[in-house]
Design a protein around this motif. Structure first.
Motif, PDB file in Angstrom:
ATOM      1  N   UNK A   1     -55.246 -39.590 -62.537  1.00 23.77           N
ATOM      2  CA  UNK A   1     -54.208 -39.674 -63.398  1.00 23.77           C
ATOM      3  C   UNK A   1     -53.724 -38.779 -64.355  1.00 23.77           C
ATOM      4  N   UNK A   2     -54.798 -37.819 -64.605  1.00 23.97           N
ATOM      5  CA  UNK A   2     -54.674 -36.538 -65.215  1.00 23.97           C
ATOM      6  C   UNK A   2     -54.437 -35.414 -64.875  1.00 23.97           C
ATOM      7  N   UNK A   3     -54.192 -34.307 -65.446  1.00 27.24           N
ATOM      8  CA  UNK A   3     -53.999 -32.945 -64.839  1.00 27.24           C
ATOM      9  C   UNK A   3     -54.510 -32.069 -65.923  1.00 27.24           C
ATOM     10  N   UNK A   4     -55.312 -31.144 -65.599  1.00 31.23           N
ATOM     11  CA  UNK A   4     -55.735 -29.853 -66.163  1.00 31.23           C
ATOM     12  C   UNK A   4     -54.980 -28.961 -66.207  1.00 31.23           C
ATOM     13  N   UNK A   5     -54.214 -28.552 -67.155  1.00 33.94           N
ATOM     14  CA  UNK A   5     -53.323 -27.580 -67.321  1.00 33.94           C
ATOM     15  C   UNK A   5     -53.991 -26.192 -67.658  1.00 33.94           C
ATOM     16  N   UNK A   6     -53.937 -25.314 -66.793  1.00 36.22           N
ATOM     17  CA  UNK A   6     -54.455 -23.815 -67.533  1.00 36.22           C
ATOM     18  C   UNK A   6     -53.592 -23.091 -68.253  1.00 36.22           C
ATOM     19  N   UNK A   7     -54.460 -22.196 -69.236  1.00 35.56           N
ATOM     20  CA  UNK A   7     -53.684 -21.572 -70.179  1.00 35.56           C
ATOM     21  C   UNK A   7     -52.423 -22.179 -70.593  1.00 35.56           C
ATOM     22  N   UNK A   8     -52.563 -23.281 -71.589  1.00 37.61           N
ATOM     23  CA  UNK A   8     -51.548 -24.017 -72.034  1.00 37.61           C
ATOM     24  C   UNK A   8     -51.348 -23.684 -73.569  1.00 37.61           C
ATOM     25  N   UNK A   9     -50.473 -23.446 -74.025  1.00 39.51           N
ATOM     26  CA  UNK A   9     -50.130 -23.085 -75.344  1.00 39.51           C
ATOM     27  C   UNK A   9     -49.965 -24.198 -76.375  1.00 39.51           C
ATOM     28  N   UNK A  10     -50.615 -24.560 -77.381  1.00 41.73           N
ATOM     29  CA  UNK A  10     -50.661 -25.562 -78.214  1.00 41.73           C
ATOM     30  C   UNK A  10     -50.177 -25.198 -79.481  1.00 41.73           C
ATOM     31  N   UNK A  11     -49.385 -25.939 -80.334  1.00 43.36           N
ATOM     32  CA  UNK A  11     -49.250 -25.930 -81.897  1.00 43.36           C
ATOM     33  C   UNK A  11     -50.275 -26.492 -82.478  1.00 43.36           C
ATOM     34  N   UNK A  12     -51.103 -25.686 -83.218  1.00 44.14           N
ATOM     35  CA  UNK A  12     -52.040 -26.390 -84.054  1.00 44.14           C
ATOM     36  C   UNK A  12     -51.849 -26.234 -85.573  1.00 44.14           C
ATOM     37  N   UNK A  13     -50.771 -27.178 -85.794  1.00 42.51           N
ATOM     38  CA  UNK A  13     -50.192 -26.975 -87.115  1.00 42.51           C
ATOM     39  C   UNK A  13     -51.028 -27.168 -88.353  1.00 42.51           C
ATOM     40  N   UNK A  14     -52.141 -28.047 -88.234  1.00 40.25           N
ATOM     41  CA  UNK A  14     -52.923 -28.259 -89.447  1.00 40.25           C
ATOM     42  C   UNK A  14     -53.856 -27.052 -89.628  1.00 40.25           C
ATOM     43  N   UNK A  15     -53.672 -26.009 -88.776  1.00 36.72           N
ATOM     44  CA  UNK A  15     -54.800 -25.074 -88.860  1.00 36.72           C
ATOM     45  C   UNK A  15     -53.779 -23.702 -89.162  1.00 36.72           C
ATOM     46  N   UNK A  16     -53.055 -23.953 -90.486  1.00 39.42           N
ATOM     47  CA  UNK A  16     -52.282 -22.713 -90.866  1.00 39.42           C
ATOM     48  C   UNK A  16     -51.129 -22.566 -89.763  1.00 39.42           C
ATOM     49  N   UNK A  17     -50.606 -23.446 -89.127  1.00 40.62           N
ATOM     50  CA  UNK A  17     -49.471 -23.326 -88.327  1.00 40.62           C
ATOM     51  C   UNK A  17     -49.944 -22.548 -87.212  1.00 40.62           C
ATOM     52  N   UNK A  18     -51.158 -22.568 -86.721  1.00 37.51           N
ATOM     53  CA  UNK A  18     -51.704 -21.861 -85.705  1.00 37.51           C
ATOM     54  C   UNK A  18     -51.059 -22.069 -84.427  1.00 37.51           C
ATOM     55  N   UNK A  19     -51.314 -21.163 -83.647  1.00 39.58           N
ATOM     56  CA  UNK A  19     -50.808 -21.348 -81.927  1.00 39.58           C
ATOM     57  C   UNK A  19     -52.094 -20.788 -81.117  1.00 39.58           C
ATOM     58  N   UNK A  20     -52.541 -21.795 -80.523  1.00 39.27           N
ATOM     59  CA  UNK A  20     -53.594 -21.571 -79.681  1.00 39.27           C
ATOM     60  C   UNK A  20     -53.370 -21.518 -78.089  1.00 39.27           C
ATOM     61  N   UNK A  21     -53.904 -20.692 -77.401  1.00 42.27           N
ATOM     62  CA  UNK A  21     -53.695 -20.771 -75.925  1.00 42.27           C
ATOM     63  C   UNK A  21     -54.887 -21.302 -75.270  1.00 42.27           C
ATOM     64  N   UNK A  22     -55.039 -22.378 -75.023  1.00 42.37           N
ATOM     65  CA  UNK A  22     -56.249 -23.084 -74.497  1.00 42.37           C
ATOM     66  C   UNK A  22     -56.499 -22.693 -72.922  1.00 42.37           C
TER      67      UNK A  22
END
Length: 195
Positions: free
Chosen positions: A64-85
């Motif tokens: 029922x889940x998917x592991x998305x490779x190299x997905x970009x996430x907004x990490x707002x609480x972390x200095x409006x960060x942008x992490x590419x997991x």
């Protein structure tokens, strides 16, 4: 250890970073962590194989889940960060209709696989757990090729930007991925991908 954000200004606005990241050459991966632009090396073959292997394992245990490779996430609480997991586990079709940089809401687990670069320790062992916990992501899975181990960070405390539970196992030893993922990860296959 919690990264300090109070003693420096961001290198640029988050909108400027997003434009820079859109136009970066394919030879580099950019992230905006703690107000700084971070350059990650392009993954090597073993790195990619680990993410592919994890994708297969997650699909077997949680179709029922998917592991998305190299997905970009907004990490707002972390200095409006942008992490590419390296990997993001979320419900199937979770990112339909989202932009390039998605909100972390609904993400069940982020995955990082260490790379051979001088910033891996700071990025994967300090900055990423802090940012992911601050965003309330339930689980952060680190495949640490330097230590030949798998580390599961769980029970995030967003206010403190830390995970209350951290468990490490050597490659070859099974490790539990707690709810909301909810299965045991057999890690024997990772021995093949050690440096």
């Amino acid at each position: 250890m919690t990264p300090s954000t109070a003693d420096h200004q961001p290198q640029m606005l988050v909108e400027e970073f997003e434009e820079l990241a859109r136009n970066a050459p394919e030879l580099v991966r950019l992230e905006f962590i703690n107000g700084k632009v971070v350059v990650k090396p392009v993954p090597d073959g073993n790195h990619s194989e680990i993410v592919a292997w994890l994708t297969k394992v997650c699909m077997q245990h949680r179709p029922d889940l998917m592991l998305y490779a190299e997905r970009e996430l907004k990490i707002e609480k972390y200095r409006k960060g942008r992490a590419k997991a390296d990997g993001v586990l979320a419900p199937d079709r979770h990112f339909v209709g989202t932009g390039e940089w998605a909100e972390p809401d609904g993400v069940l687990m982020t995955v990082e696989v260490t790379s051979r670069d001088r910033d891996a320790n700071q990025r994967d062992r300090i900055d990423k757990p802090y940012g992911y916990a601050a965003a309330g992501i339930p689980i952060y899975l680190l495949v640490d090729r330097d230590a030949n181990s798998v580390v599961v960070h769980a029970d995030p405390d967003p206010a403190k930007g830390k995970y209350d539970s951290v468990t490490s196992r050597a490659f070859g030893v099974a490790i539990d991925l707690p709810e909301p993922v909810g299965f045991t990860l057999e890690t024997d296959a990772l021995k093949e991908f050690a440096y």
